[in-house]
Design a protein around this motif. Sequence first.
Motif, mmCIF file in Angstrom:
data_model
loop_
_atom_site.group_PDB
_atom_site.id
_atom_site.type_symbol
_atom_site.label_atom_id
_atom_site.label_comp_id
_atom_site.label_asym_id
_atom_site.label_seq_id
_atom_site.Cartn_x
_atom_site.Cartn_y
_atom_site.Cartn_z
ATOM 1 N N SER A 69 0.815 -1.221 0.000
ATOM 2 C CA SER A 69 0.000 0.000 0.000
ATOM 3 C C SER A 69 0.843 1.263 0.000
ATOM 4 O O SER A 69 0.479 2.257 -0.624
ATOM 5 N N GLU A 70 1.968 1.230 0.697
ATOM 6 C CA GLU A 70 2.822 2.414 0.767
ATOM 7 C C GLU A 70 3.281 2.842 -0.626
ATOM 8 O O GLU A 70 3.194 4.007 -0.997
ATOM 9 N N GLY A 71 3.758 1.896 -1.411
ATOM 10 C CA GLY A 71 4.201 2.206 -2.765
ATOM 11 C C GLY A 71 3.060 2.664 -3.655
ATOM 12 O O GLY A 71 3.204 3.592 -4.456
ATOM 13 N N ILE A 72 1.912 2.026 -3.517
ATOM 14 C CA ILE A 72 0.750 2.392 -4.330
ATOM 15 C C ILE A 72 0.280 3.803 -3.982
ATOM 16 O O ILE A 72 -0.033 4.597 -4.870
ATOM 17 N N ARG A 73 0.247 4.118 -2.703
ATOM 18 C CA ARG A 73 -0.199 5.460 -2.268
ATOM 19 C C ARG A 73 0.692 6.566 -2.823
ATOM 20 O O ARG A 73 0.221 7.626 -3.205
ATOM 21 N N LYS A 74 1.981 6.314 -2.863
ATOM 22 C CA LYS A 74 2.934 7.334 -3.305
ATOM 23 C C LYS A 74 2.941 7.526 -4.821
ATOM 24 O O LYS A 74 3.376 8.566 -5.301
ATOM 25 N N ALA A 75 2.489 6.523 -5.565
ATOM 26 C CA ALA A 75 2.544 6.586 -7.029
ATOM 27 C C ALA A 75 1.482 7.553 -7.562
ATOM 28 O O ALA A 75 0.351 7.567 -7.075
ATOM 29 N N PRO A 76 1.823 8.349 -8.578
ATOM 30 C CA PRO A 76 0.924 9.405 -9.051
ATOM 31 C C PRO A 76 -0.200 8.956 -9.980
ATOM 32 O O PRO A 76 -1.188 9.669 -10.149
ATOM 33 N N ASP A 77 -0.061 7.784 -10.616
ATOM 34 C CA ASP A 77 -1.094 7.370 -11.564
ATOM 35 C C ASP A 77 -1.190 5.844 -11.584
ATOM 36 O O ASP A 77 -0.399 5.148 -10.936
ATOM 37 N N SER A 84 4.510 -0.241 -9.132
ATOM 38 C CA SER A 84 4.965 -0.310 -7.741
ATOM 39 C C SER A 84 4.665 -1.696 -7.158
ATOM 40 O O SER A 84 5.513 -2.303 -6.498
ATOM 41 N N LEU A 85 3.474 -2.196 -7.427
ATOM 42 C CA LEU A 85 3.088 -3.533 -6.975
ATOM 43 C C LEU A 85 4.000 -4.587 -7.594
ATOM 44 O O LEU A 85 4.538 -5.459 -6.896
ATOM 45 N N LEU A 86 4.219 -4.490 -8.901
ATOM 46 C CA LEU A 86 5.059 -5.466 -9.591
ATOM 47 C C LEU A 86 6.505 -5.397 -9.112
ATOM 48 O O LEU A 86 7.147 -6.442 -8.908
ATOM 49 N N ASN A 87 7.016 -4.194 -8.913
ATOM 50 C CA ASN A 87 8.399 -4.041 -8.444
ATOM 51 C C ASN A 87 8.577 -4.587 -7.032
ATOM 52 O O ASN A 87 9.621 -5.142 -6.696
ATOM 53 N N TYR A 88 7.553 -4.420 -6.201
ATOM 54 C CA TYR A 88 7.621 -4.977 -4.841
ATOM 55 C C TYR A 88 7.815 -6.494 -4.913
ATOM 56 O O TYR A 88 8.692 -7.055 -4.264
ATOM 57 N N PHE A 89 7.003 -7.150 -5.739
ATOM 58 C CA PHE A 89 7.094 -8.606 -5.822
ATOM 59 C C PHE A 89 8.299 -9.071 -6.633
ATOM 60 O O PHE A 89 8.776 -10.188 -6.434
ATOM 61 N N ALA A 90 8.814 -8.243 -7.535
ATOM 62 C CA ALA A 90 10.008 -8.609 -8.304
ATOM 63 C C ALA A 90 11.197 -8.845 -7.380
ATOM 64 O O ALA A 90 12.082 -9.643 -7.683
ATOM 65 N N GLN A 91 11.221 -8.165 -6.237
ATOM 66 C CA GLN A 91 12.319 -8.311 -5.275
ATOM 67 C C GLN A 91 12.056 -9.403 -4.240
ATOM 68 O O GLN A 91 12.863 -9.630 -3.349
ATOM 69 N N LEU A 121 -5.622 -11.770 -13.002
ATOM 70 C CA LEU A 121 -4.436 -12.120 -13.790
ATOM 71 C C LEU A 121 -3.160 -11.641 -13.092
ATOM 72 O O LEU A 121 -2.195 -12.399 -12.963
ATOM 73 N N ILE A 122 -3.172 -10.408 -12.624
ATOM 74 C CA ILE A 122 -1.976 -9.858 -11.977
ATOM 75 C C ILE A 122 -1.612 -10.663 -10.740
ATOM 76 O O ILE A 122 -0.498 -11.173 -10.611
ATOM 77 N N TYR A 123 -2.561 -10.808 -9.808
ATOM 78 C CA TYR A 123 -2.193 -11.414 -8.530
ATOM 79 C C TYR A 123 -1.966 -12.916 -8.629
ATOM 80 O O TYR A 123 -1.035 -13.454 -8.035
ATOM 81 N N SER A 124 -2.802 -13.610 -9.409
ATOM 82 C CA SER A 124 -2.607 -15.066 -9.507
ATOM 83 C C SER A 124 -1.316 -15.406 -10.255
ATOM 84 O O SER A 124 -0.651 -16.400 -9.935
ATOM 85 N N SER A 125 -0.938 -14.580 -11.223
ATOM 86 C CA SER A 125 0.335 -14.799 -11.927
ATOM 87 C C SER A 125 1.513 -14.642 -10.974
ATOM 88 O O SER A 125 2.451 -15.443 -10.985
ATOM 89 N N ILE A 126 1.455 -13.601 -10.144
ATOM 90 C CA ILE A 126 2.533 -13.370 -9.174
ATOM 91 C C ILE A 126 2.617 -14.523 -8.176
ATOM 92 O O ILE A 126 3.702 -15.058 -7.914
ATOM 93 N N GLU A 127 1.471 -14.929 -7.619
ATOM 94 C CA GLU A 127 1.472 -16.014 -6.628
ATOM 95 C C GLU A 127 1.979 -17.316 -7.239
ATOM 96 O O GLU A 127 2.750 -18.045 -6.618
ATOM 97 N N LEU A 138 9.606 -15.974 -11.475
ATOM 98 C CA LEU A 138 9.005 -14.731 -10.980
ATOM 99 C C LEU A 138 9.399 -13.562 -11.876
ATOM 100 O O LEU A 138 8.558 -12.734 -12.235
ATOM 101 N N GLN A 139 10.654 -13.515 -12.269
ATOM 102 C CA GLN A 139 11.103 -12.417 -13.129
ATOM 103 C C GLN A 139 10.430 -12.475 -14.504
ATOM 104 O O GLN A 139 10.083 -11.441 -15.071
ATOM 105 N N TYR A 140 10.224 -13.686 -15.033
ATOM 106 C CA TYR A 140 9.504 -13.828 -16.309
ATOM 107 C C TYR A 140 8.097 -13.244 -16.193
ATOM 108 O O TYR A 140 7.634 -12.521 -17.075
ATOM 109 N N VAL A 141 7.415 -13.591 -15.116
ATOM 110 C CA VAL A 141 6.032 -13.127 -14.923
ATOM 111 C C VAL A 141 5.992 -11.616 -14.747
ATOM 112 O O VAL A 141 5.146 -10.928 -15.350
ATOM 113 N N ILE A 142 6.899 -11.070 -13.953
ATOM 114 C CA ILE A 142 6.921 -9.614 -13.743
ATOM 115 C C ILE A 142 7.198 -8.900 -15.070
ATOM 116 O O ILE A 142 6.540 -7.913 -15.409
ATOM 117 N N THR A 143 8.148 -9.418 -15.846
ATOM 118 C CA THR A 143 8.465 -8.825 -17.152
ATOM 119 C C THR A 143 7.247 -8.873 -18.074
ATOM 120 O O THR A 143 6.912 -7.892 -18.741
#
Length: 196
Positions: free
Chosen positions: A70-78, A85-92, A159-165, A180-185
């Motif tokens: 939520s912190e990253g999402i709140r700070k993002a402008p669009d 931000s969500l994808l980058n969080y899970f990429a790490q 699609l976003i969340y189930s792919s990440i999980e 994980l990196q393939y899915v994020i890309t």
Amino acid sequence: MRNPEHTRQLIIETASILFNTKGYKATSISDITRSAGITKGAIYKHFKDKSDLEKECLQSMTRVLFSNVSEGIRKAPDAEKKILSLLNYFAQYGVKSPFKGGCPLMNAAVEVDDSDPGLKKVVSNIFVMLHQGISKVIENGVLRGQLKADIDVSEYATLIYSSIEGAIMMMKATDDDKHLQYVITFLKRDLKNKLV
């Protein structure tokens, strides 16, 4: 004499690590007391039973996950930056997971499938909340003209969340974060096609 709130937090932190690494059913109250250096009485003073403790631990770990995302999402402008931000969080997640043992939601979901209706309900509620949160970001992006109007919001959030999980599960099973990196890309590339 220990502070009751400190003791309660110690129990949650210790049990969360054990539940998330060893499993909910495989972890005994004795495992928790040994690891935390407390008595069974201390656990039952704060939690009515093991099932109550399991639910509280999962909710506690989920609050950390929600707070981080939520912190990253709140700070993002669009919408684009919020989703990135969500994808980058899970990429790490492979190198910087906030939880020993991997994703607590995935671990709990796999373990309690049909064996623990109480914990399964907690898992289900958390997944619904996550889906709603991602859906809200997408919906707001569509309403603000940042994402294409023909996006099926619920489908895209799933699609976003189930792919990440799924990718986190593959990463954990193979000890290799390439999946994980393939899915994020892929999701980042797909997001570009959804921008106005």
